[in-house]
Design an enzyme around this catalytic site. Structure first.
Site, PDB file in Angstrom:
ATOM      1  N   ASP A  53      28.521  -8.271  59.625  1.00  0.00           N
ATOM      2  CA  ASP A  53      28.475  -7.336  58.507  1.00  0.00           C
ATOM      3  C   ASP A  53      29.847  -6.723  58.242  1.00  0.00           C
ATOM      4  OD1 ASP A  53      25.747  -7.752  58.420  1.00  0.00           O
ATOM      5  OD2 ASP A  53      25.271  -5.975  59.606  1.00  0.00           O
ATOM      6  N   TYR A 111      26.484  -9.502  72.044  1.00  0.00           N
ATOM      7  CA  TYR A 111      27.042  -8.412  71.251  1.00  0.00           C
ATOM      8  C   TYR A 111      27.235  -7.189  72.136  1.00  0.00           C
ATOM      9  CZ  TYR A 111      26.051 -10.637  66.707  1.00  0.00           C
ATOM     10  OH  TYR A 111      26.038 -11.463  65.610  1.00  0.00           O
TER      11      TYR A 111
END
Length: 246
Positions: A53, A111
């Site tokens: 993003d 992540y």
């Protein structure tokens, strides 16, 4: 035709995400493709392991591209790093079999999300962590993490609208590590839905602050309703650390 695998790191703070956009040159993919095309004198398209993003960072993004260029890989890497913006770095190039695909061959991702957890913000960490001043109960968050691990339908932890694609995912590991005022949350799994890590993080922080209970995880899985989960935390604390392949 050569198939080249790229390992990339970037500071996503000033970009509109990974994916190339037709009306903007502020994407990671677009920046890299432009330099590759100039270097090879042909139109190059790269395939990333997945989208990140706007504002999200990467220490280990992976992409691949095909080219007829016979340039040496080190020369390619050095050319890219000379002409790319300083906040995008190609760490390594590797020639791989023709069938390798950076997205379709992914078997897992790692992540990290960083939280600056103290009353006073940090001038240095502000672009790479989320300032959350509330006192956090790590035991409560770990209890919630144990409920998230495994194979579940994570639609309630996603910003996806209705989709025909499966929203079932497997999370293998979640760890929480504190170093001073900085909390590092690590997520390892086969794949993640749109904004899934950021919504899980918002839910964990609300659980840690005591405004939600660890049992809310079960309720969110049962309802599948996004509004039952926590806030979507800002993107600047999120890093794609590693992409796993067979």
């Amino acid at each position: 035709m050569r198939n080249i695998k790229m390992s990339i790191e970037y500071d996503g703070g000033r970009y509109q995400g990974w994916q190339r956009l037709g009306d903007s040159d502020k994407t990671i993919q677009g920046k890299i493709e432009n330099i590759l095309s100039e270097m090879t004198k042909t139109n190059i398209e790269i395939v990333g392991s997945g989208r990140t993003d706007a504002g999200t960072h990467a220490k280990g993004q992976v992409a691949n591209f095909k080219t007829t260029s016979n340039l040496d890989l080190v020369a390619m890497r050095d050319y890219l790093n000379t002409y790319l913006p300083r906040d995008i770095i190609v760490k390594e190039l590797e020639e791989v079999p023709e069938r390798f695909h950076a997205r379709y061959n992914v078997v897992g991702k790692k992540y990290s999300y960083y939280v600056w957890n103290t009353a006073v913000p940090s001038a240095f960490e502000r672009n790479y962590s989320y300032h959350y001043p509330e006192q956090l109960d790590v035991d409560r968050m770990n209890e919630a993490c144990s409920k998230l691990i495994g194979t579940h339908d994570f639609i309630g932890f996603s910003s996806l609208k209705k989709t025909k694609k499966s929203t079932v995912r497997t999370i293998d590991e979640i760890t929480i590590h504190r170093e001073g005022d900085l909390l590092n949350f690590t997520f390892i799994g086969e794949g993640f839905l749109y904004k899934m890590v950021r919504i899980i993080m918002g839910t964990l922080l609300e659980i840690g602050a005591g405004t939600k209970s660890p049992e809310c995880i079960d309720a969110i899985f049962k309802s599948g309703v996004r509004s039952d989960a926590g806030m979507t935390v800002p993107s600047q604390g999120l890093f794609l650390d590693e992409v796993y392949y067979d």
